[in-house]
Design a protein around this motif. Structure first.
Motif, mmCIF file in Angstrom:
data_model
loop_
_atom_site.group_PDB
_atom_site.id
_atom_site.type_symbol
_atom_site.label_atom_id
_atom_site.label_comp_id
_atom_site.label_asym_id
_atom_site.label_seq_id
_atom_site.Cartn_x
_atom_site.Cartn_y
_atom_site.Cartn_z
ATOM 1 N N LEU A 181 0.845 -1.111 -0.053
ATOM 2 C CA LEU A 181 0.048 0.010 0.125
ATOM 3 C C LEU A 181 0.968 1.255 0.125
ATOM 4 C CD1 LEU A 181 -3.132 0.954 0.214
ATOM 5 C CD2 LEU A 181 -2.722 0.922 2.528
ATOM 6 N N VAL A 182 1.974 1.419 0.763
ATOM 7 C CA VAL A 182 2.740 2.683 0.915
ATOM 8 C C VAL A 182 3.724 2.877 0.099
ATOM 9 C CG1 VAL A 182 2.055 2.715 3.655
ATOM 10 C CG2 VAL A 182 4.252 1.454 2.746
ATOM 11 N N THR A 183 4.258 1.673 -0.643
ATOM 12 C CA THR A 183 5.220 1.765 -1.587
ATOM 13 C C THR A 183 4.929 2.571 -3.017
ATOM 14 O OG1 THR A 183 6.218 -0.357 -0.847
ATOM 15 C CG2 THR A 183 7.047 0.422 -3.033
ATOM 16 N N PRO A 184 5.622 3.607 -3.112
ATOM 17 C CA PRO A 184 5.066 4.372 -4.452
ATOM 18 C C PRO A 184 5.129 3.398 -5.749
ATOM 19 C CG PRO A 184 7.349 5.240 -3.487
ATOM 20 C CD PRO A 184 6.687 4.131 -2.491
ATOM 21 N N TRP A 185 4.262 3.320 -6.197
ATOM 22 C CA TRP A 185 4.366 2.455 -7.607
ATOM 23 C C TRP A 185 5.002 3.199 -8.680
ATOM 24 C CZ3 TRP A 185 0.311 5.352 -10.178
ATOM 25 C CH2 TRP A 185 -0.777 5.738 -9.304
ATOM 26 N N VAL A 186 4.920 4.801 -8.545
ATOM 27 C CA VAL A 186 5.687 5.326 -9.611
ATOM 28 C C VAL A 186 7.221 4.622 -9.716
ATOM 29 C CG1 VAL A 186 6.568 7.474 -10.383
ATOM 30 C CG2 VAL A 186 4.372 7.317 -9.108
ATOM 31 N N SER A 187 7.619 4.430 -8.444
ATOM 32 C CA SER A 187 9.116 3.964 -8.339
ATOM 33 C C SER A 187 9.374 2.664 -8.926
ATOM 34 C CB SER A 187 9.571 4.104 -6.934
ATOM 35 O OG SER A 187 8.899 2.893 -6.154
ATOM 36 N N TYR A 188 8.403 1.664 -8.998
ATOM 37 C CA TYR A 188 8.718 0.260 -9.485
ATOM 38 C C TYR A 188 8.065 -0.263 -10.879
ATOM 39 C CZ TYR A 188 4.657 -0.835 -7.062
ATOM 40 O OH TYR A 188 3.352 -1.099 -6.511
ATOM 41 N N PHE A 189 7.546 0.904 -11.490
ATOM 42 C CA PHE A 189 6.729 0.621 -12.710
ATOM 43 C C PHE A 189 7.726 0.227 -13.761
ATOM 44 C CE2 PHE A 189 4.465 1.610 -16.524
ATOM 45 C CZ PHE A 189 3.302 0.520 -16.352
ATOM 46 N N VAL A 190 8.915 0.684 -13.688
ATOM 47 C CA VAL A 190 9.837 0.348 -15.069
ATOM 48 C C VAL A 190 10.107 -1.046 -14.828
ATOM 49 C CG1 VAL A 190 12.151 0.864 -15.908
ATOM 50 C CG2 VAL A 190 10.693 2.869 -14.975
ATOM 51 N N SER A 191 10.307 -1.467 -13.663
ATOM 52 C CA SER A 191 10.713 -2.691 -13.271
ATOM 53 C C SER A 191 9.478 -3.671 -13.826
ATOM 54 C CB SER A 191 10.957 -3.214 -11.948
ATOM 55 O OG SER A 191 11.991 -2.197 -11.390
ATOM 56 N N LEU A 192 8.382 -3.221 -13.452
ATOM 57 C CA LEU A 192 7.263 -4.168 -14.065
ATOM 58 C C LEU A 192 7.186 -4.258 -15.467
ATOM 59 C CD1 LEU A 192 3.964 -3.245 -12.053
ATOM 60 C CD2 LEU A 192 5.583 -5.012 -11.648
ATOM 61 N N VAL A 193 7.569 -3.389 -16.248
ATOM 62 C CA VAL A 193 7.448 -3.247 -17.699
ATOM 63 C C VAL A 193 8.580 -4.449 -18.128
ATOM 64 C CG1 VAL A 193 7.864 -2.016 -19.868
ATOM 65 C CG2 VAL A 193 6.625 -0.914 -18.035
ATOM 66 N N ILE A 194 9.817 -4.225 -17.544
ATOM 67 C CA ILE A 194 10.829 -5.219 -17.820
ATOM 68 C C ILE A 194 10.499 -6.644 -17.665
ATOM 69 C CG2 ILE A 194 13.319 -5.599 -17.428
ATOM 70 C CD1 ILE A 194 13.731 -2.715 -16.714
ATOM 71 N N TRP A 195 9.913 -6.730 -16.528
ATOM 72 C CA TRP A 195 9.338 -7.730 -16.162
ATOM 73 C C TRP A 195 8.231 -8.660 -17.053
ATOM 74 C CZ3 TRP A 195 5.465 -9.364 -12.010
ATOM 75 C CH2 TRP A 195 5.110 -10.686 -11.716
ATOM 76 N N LEU A 196 7.289 -7.857 -17.339
ATOM 77 C CA LEU A 196 6.063 -8.567 -17.803
ATOM 78 C C LEU A 196 6.110 -8.020 -19.414
ATOM 79 C CD1 LEU A 196 3.304 -7.488 -15.241
ATOM 80 C CD2 LEU A 196 4.190 -9.647 -15.741
ATOM 81 N N GLY A 197 7.190 -7.333 -19.919
ATOM 82 C CA GLY A 197 7.083 -6.899 -21.152
ATOM 83 C C GLY A 197 6.346 -5.853 -21.473
ATOM 84 N N PRO A 198 6.493 -4.811 -22.453
ATOM 85 C CA PRO A 198 5.772 -3.842 -22.713
ATOM 86 C C PRO A 198 4.256 -4.110 -23.190
ATOM 87 C CG PRO A 198 7.081 -3.835 -24.494
ATOM 88 C CD PRO A 198 7.618 -4.824 -23.430
ATOM 89 N N GLY A 199 3.238 -3.254 -22.908
ATOM 90 C CA GLY A 199 1.965 -3.583 -23.428
ATOM 91 C C GLY A 199 1.058 -3.525 -22.223
ATOM 92 N N ASP A 200 -0.180 -4.191 -22.380
ATOM 93 C CA ASP A 200 -1.294 -4.171 -21.658
ATOM 94 C C ASP A 200 -0.902 -4.714 -20.048
ATOM 95 O OD1 ASP A 200 -2.831 -2.775 -23.500
ATOM 96 O OD2 ASP A 200 -4.130 -4.624 -23.967
ATOM 97 N N ARG A 201 -0.037 -5.848 -20.213
ATOM 98 C CA ARG A 201 0.155 -6.332 -19.007
ATOM 99 C C ARG A 201 0.808 -5.807 -17.688
ATOM 100 N NH1 ARG A 201 2.070 -12.619 -20.011
ATOM 101 N NH2 ARG A 201 3.979 -11.348 -21.018
ATOM 102 N N PRO A 202 1.768 -5.157 -18.136
ATOM 103 C CA PRO A 202 2.043 -4.345 -16.710
ATOM 104 C C PRO A 202 1.351 -3.253 -16.316
ATOM 105 C CG PRO A 202 3.365 -3.679 -18.794
ATOM 106 C CD PRO A 202 2.632 -4.827 -19.163
ATOM 107 N N VAL A 203 0.288 -2.552 -17.106
ATOM 108 C CA VAL A 203 -0.608 -1.817 -16.588
ATOM 109 C C VAL A 203 -1.761 -2.382 -15.946
ATOM 110 C CG1 VAL A 203 -2.310 -0.069 -17.503
ATOM 111 C CG2 VAL A 203 -0.258 -0.370 -19.036
ATOM 112 N N VAL A 204 -2.189 -3.466 -16.261
ATOM 113 C CA VAL A 204 -3.478 -4.233 -15.668
ATOM 114 C C VAL A 204 -2.534 -4.570 -14.308
ATOM 115 C CG1 VAL A 204 -4.956 -5.996 -15.689
ATOM 116 C CG2 VAL A 204 -4.487 -4.867 -17.836
ATOM 117 N N PHE A 205 -1.414 -5.283 -14.466
ATOM 118 C CA PHE A 205 -0.754 -5.828 -13.018
ATOM 119 C C PHE A 205 -0.871 -4.690 -12.252
ATOM 120 C CE2 PHE A 205 2.512 -6.690 -10.174
ATOM 121 C CZ PHE A 205 2.331 -7.925 -10.014
ATOM 122 N N LEU A 206 -0.246 -3.493 -12.695
ATOM 123 C CA LEU A 206 -0.091 -2.398 -11.523
ATOM 124 C C LEU A 206 -1.624 -1.872 -10.951
ATOM 125 C CD1 LEU A 206 1.932 -0.188 -10.609
ATOM 126 C CD2 LEU A 206 0.845 1.351 -12.400
#
Ligand SMILES: Nc1ncnc2c1ncn2[C@@H]1O[C@H](COP(=O)(O)OP(=O)(O)OP(=O)(O)O)[C@@H](O)[C@H]1O
Ligand SMILES: [Mg+2]
Lengths: 256, 257
Positions: free
Chosen positions: B100-125
């Motif tokens: 809840l408290v971790t700023p998601w702005v900070s780790y979104f790039v890692s999500l994109v690298i992990w899940l690949g660009p496209g819809d998936r990291p957005v929905v995951f976030l």
């Protein structure tokens, strides 16, 4: 339905909550179809005793048999219907659906030949409220639904824990007359907990008087008044005589 | 005049006054276009290209909606476990607070690298940031069930699932609906941000990012306004569903359709 198997047997039943002794060696036999009232001061363990009989709480000492079986087993077989102190109606269910609640769960164990919930609701004057929601009912009407909910289960044993405690005096009187009629019509064994002398005399075959905590039985009074019980009975000298005896027993139990 | 009509009229008056002050403020103070656009310019932009903004809004709605559905599913499953076990709740609490408290702005790039660009990291976030709020709501809601009713069901040996379905879940609904409002707002913010920080997806956030990079202030503010409208639409839909589902609840009494 006959009351066969609707028998209750308590031998040396006691209950402690840690260091607190709530109940002490209670012995009681209830015959099939009998109506027994537990009368006692606040905190003497009446609710605890009902919960033990209902299989919701294990006894610390002694044995309990409900229709010849362990209370926990009687509970899984839906042989016990409970009326709690508050109506505990589900606000999202209509009156009729609330009356059927106990039949809607653990369906595999539903007894056969249970009275029809709709008939019972009409019987207690709620025929026009089958589709109403609990918030549209008065306190007395809600408690009537709670009574019907228990009777509709068709269980051989009925446990009532001060069901009318929250109602005003006039409604209370109406409710005990109504409960007497239901008990007359549907043959079940009843254990009824109350603080009210009038309720205990009007409804019961026998009244069990409990002492202050830890609750022990200070006396059992037979109520030899004619059945069916009618409201006029409450003006009868015999009725007063039994009430007076019970009051004295209660006071003895408190001063003990 | 009915209460509903009075509320509607008051709302329209309030909003109109706000928009007029905004318009005047921007003109009188000569605010820079990127800082703030006048409402008239935003409306002009939206009217000029309605298809574009509607299309992107649908993409964002899909991202937010899908994420919320996943998040609600997770919250219901997790909440059922947590409400049934104090230990599980105590164990899970710090983890949920951390998310809840971790700023998601900070780790979104890692999500994109992990899940690949496209819809998936957005929905995951979206699902990830809204899950704690909804899980807390489900857990406390399930716990709020009337103890007398629970004892009543226990007296006829109702099963775990029956108690859940017939008593605890209905008791939890008011709490779940109340928290869903916050979850919707959070989901839109996460979707907008995720679309903007992504290489290969559409959506209002993506359009906004392009506008920001190309100095198209009017387009940027049009995406902001469209996202706000989308939020109002989603909250309204939620309210309608709530009124139908919670007809029995005190919070809804007196409300007529
Ligand atoms: N779960 C429990 N844990 C600890 N103590 C308990 C528990 N349940 C009951 N007690 C204690 O046991 C005693 C008897 O309680 P009980 O509720 O059976 O009384 P009661 O006769 O029903 O009283 P009342 O007429 O006021 O309802 C009380 O002193 C109460 O504090
Ligand atoms: Mg009690």
């Amino acid at each position: 339905m006959s009351g066969a198997g609707g028998q209750l047997s308590l031998r040396g039943v006691g209950k402690s909550f840690g260091p607190l002794e709530a109940l002490s060696s209670v012995d009681l036999e209830v015959a099939p179809g009998e109506i027994v009232t537990l009368l006692g001061p606040s905190g003497c363990g009446k609710t605890t005793l009902l919960r033990i009989i209902g299989g919701l709480e294990p006894a610390t000492t002694g044995t309990v048999l409900v229709a010849g079986a362990d209370p926990a087993e009687a509970r899984t077989h839906k042989r016990i219907a409970v009326v709690p102190q508050v109506p505990a109606l589900l606000p999202w269910r209509t009156v009729e659906a609330n009356a059927r609640l106990l039949l809607d769960v653990n369906r595999g164990r539903n007894p056969t030949g249970a009275p029809d919930a709709r008939d019972l609701l009409r019987d207690v004057g709620l025929g026009e409220f089958l589709g109403a929601y609990p918030r549209e009912l008065s306190g007395g009407m809600q408690q009537r639904v709670a009574l019907v909910r228990a009777f509709a289960l068709g269980a051989p044993i009925l446990l009532l824990d001060e069901p009318f405690a929250a109602l005003d005096e006039i409604t209370r009187a109406e409710m005990r007359h109504l409960l007497a009629r239901l008990c007359e019509r549907i043959d079940t064994t009843v254990v009824f907990v109350t603080h009210s002398l009038a309720e205990s005399v009007f409804l019961s075959d026998r009244v069990v008087v409990l002492s202050d905590r830890p609750g022990v039985i200070v006396g059992i009074v037979d109520v030899d008044l004619e059945r069916p019980r009618r409201p006029e009975l409450e003006d009868d000298p015999d009725f007063f005589a039994i009430e007076t005896r019970l009051r004295h027993l209660l006071h003895d139990g408190i001063r003990r | 005049m009915s209460r509903g009509a009075r509320v509607a009229i008051a709302g329209v008056i309030g909003l109109t006054a706000f928009l007029i002050m905004w318009e005047l403020g921007v003109r009188v103070l000569d605010v820079q276009p990127f800082v703030l656009q006048a409402p008239s310019r935003i409306v002009t932009e939206l009217v000029d290209r309605p298809g574009l903004y509607l299309g992107e809004a649908l993409v964002t709605a899909r991202h937010a909606g899908l994420g919320l559905v996943i998040s609600l599913t997770v919250a219901l499953l997790l909440g059922a476990v947590l409400a049934s076990s104090r230990f599980a709740e105590d164990a899970m609490q710090p983890v949920l607070v951390l998310v809840l408290v971790t700023p998601w702005v900070s780790y979104f790039v890692s999500l994109v690298i992990w899940l690949g660009p496209g819809d998936r990291p957005v929905v995951f976030l979206v699902a990830f940031v809204t899950a704690p709020v909804l899980t807390f709501a489900v857990t406390s809601g399930l716990r709020s069930a009337d103890p007398a009713a629970r004892e009543l069901l226990a007296s006829v040996d109702a099963g775990w699932w029956e108690v859940m379905w017939r008593l605890r879940l209905p008791s939890a609904l008011p709490t779940i609906f109340a928290s869903s409002r916050f979850a919707v707002a959070l989901a839109l913010a996460a979707a907008y941000f995720g679309e903007g920080g992504n290489l290969r997806t559409d959506g209002l956030g993506y359009l906004g990012r392009v506008a920001a990079n190309s100095s198209l202030a009017q387009q940027l503010w049009a995406t902001i306004a469209t996202t706000a409208l989308l939020g109002i639409v989603m909250l309204t839909a939620l309210t309608v569903v709530e009124r139908m589902v919670l007809r029995w609840h005190p919070s809804q009494i007196g409300i007529r359709f």
